[in-house]
Design a protein around this motif. Structure first.
Motif, PDB file in Angstrom:
ATOM      1  N   PHE A  89      -0.089  -8.118  31.869  1.00 14.28           N
ATOM      2  CA  PHE A  89      -0.240  -8.525  30.474  1.00 14.28           C
ATOM      3  C   PHE A  89      -1.688  -8.916  30.188  1.00 14.28           C
ATOM      4  N   GLU A  90      -2.323  -9.565  31.175  1.00 13.02           N
ATOM      5  CA  GLU A  90      -3.704 -10.008  31.001  1.00 13.02           C
ATOM      6  C   GLU A  90      -4.649  -8.832  30.783  1.00 13.02           C
ATOM      7  N   ARG A  91      -4.350  -7.697  31.426  1.00 15.61           N
ATOM      8  CA  ARG A  91      -5.202  -6.523  31.227  1.00 15.61           C
ATOM      9  C   ARG A  91      -5.102  -6.037  29.788  1.00 15.61           C
ATOM     10  N   TYR A  92      -3.910  -6.056  29.240  1.00 14.17           N
ATOM     11  CA  TYR A  92      -3.751  -5.622  27.852  1.00 14.17           C
ATOM     12  C   TYR A  92      -4.425  -6.599  26.892  1.00 14.17           C
ATOM     13  N   GLU A  93      -4.396  -7.879  27.224  1.00 14.73           N
ATOM     14  CA  GLU A  93      -5.125  -8.858  26.417  1.00 14.73           C
ATOM     15  C   GLU A  93      -6.623  -8.556  26.428  1.00 14.73           C
ATOM     16  N   LEU A  94      -7.150  -8.268  27.613  1.00 16.01           N
ATOM     17  CA  LEU A  94      -8.565  -7.921  27.727  1.00 16.01           C
ATOM     18  C   LEU A  94      -8.882  -6.670  26.913  1.00 16.01           C
ATOM     19  N   GLY A  96      -7.416  -5.715  24.304  1.00 12.07           N
ATOM     20  CA  GLY A  96      -7.434  -6.134  22.909  1.00 12.07           C
ATOM     21  C   GLY A  96      -8.788  -6.700  22.515  1.00 12.07           C
ATOM     22  N   ARG A  97      -9.380  -7.502  23.392  1.00 17.98           N
ATOM     23  CA  ARG A  97     -10.708  -8.052  23.115  1.00 17.98           C
ATOM     24  C   ARG A  97     -11.754  -6.926  23.052  1.00 17.98           C
ATOM     25  N   TYR A 147     -13.085 -13.979  27.601  1.00 18.72           N
ATOM     26  CA  TYR A 147     -11.704 -13.849  28.064  1.00 18.72           C
ATOM     27  C   TYR A 147     -11.529 -14.699  29.317  1.00 18.72           C
TER      28      TYR A 147
END
Length: 202
Positions: A89-94, A96-97, A147
């Protein structure tokens, strides 16, 4: 790896990422006005549209688009923690940034660089950028990097694009946390080395 590069472009972010990763690489300068390399090679024989950055792998494959390139570099050096692991999930958040920078920031800077955009359009771009940087400043008031608590490729990209503010006379002095963040990043050895090369080529 070989990075096709030109100063004052998004190519600065993959250069920073390469230096942070420690990966062996060569930087090839591209004259974007003439679309040629230093040896006279027509760059469009390498990149059909003449865009930078472009990353050429040791096996000859080529990867375009800065957001893709910096993720590839990060994934080649997982021990450097330049990006969260794929499929988390953290990769997808990144991502997004990264997409926020590539769209919301870059498109408005493009309007400020434009020779055909009128004053009304440019003022709207300034307002949008100030709104975006207010959001970024809020994030940086709570954590040291864009991030999370460690430097990532999102920082390399944000640092690169925000560096254009001075070229278009965009006043960001009111964003204290952003100002401190940019100064801290500029002191990182990889960022300082990339900036030194950029300044020599300007």
């Amino acid at each position: 790896m070989k990075l096709y590069y030109s100063s004052v472009t998004c190519a600065l972010s993959p250069l920073i990422a390469l230096l942070e990763s420690g990966a062996p690489h060569e930087v090839v300068d591209v004259n974007l006005k003439t679309k040629t390399l230093d040896d006279g090679t027509d760059y469009r024989t390498i990149s059909p549209f003449g865009f930078v950055p472009l990353l050429e792998l040791d096996d000859g494959r080529r990867l375009g688009e800065g957001v893709a390139i910096i993720q590839y570099i990060a994934d080649r050096a997982p021990e450097k923690n330049l990006a969260p692991a794929n499929e988390t999930f953290e990769r997808y958040e990144l991502q997004g940034r990264l997409n926020f920078i590539a769209t919301d920031l870059v498109k408005n800077y493009d309007l400020l660089f434009s020779s055909v955009a009128n004053d009304e359009v440019k003022q709207a771009a300034v307002r949008a950028l100030k709104q975006h940087y207010a959001w970024i400043d809020g994030i940086l008031s709570e954590q040291p990097f864009f991030y999370g608590n460690e430097f990532t490729i999102a920082d390399a990209y944000l640092f690169t694009v925000t560096g254009w503010a001075k070229l278009v006379n965009l006043d960001l002095s009111g964003f204290r946390h952003l100002h401190d963040y940019l100064n801290r990043l500029a002191d990182r050895p990889a960022v300082a080395a990339a900036l030194e090369r950029e300044q020599k080529k300007n």
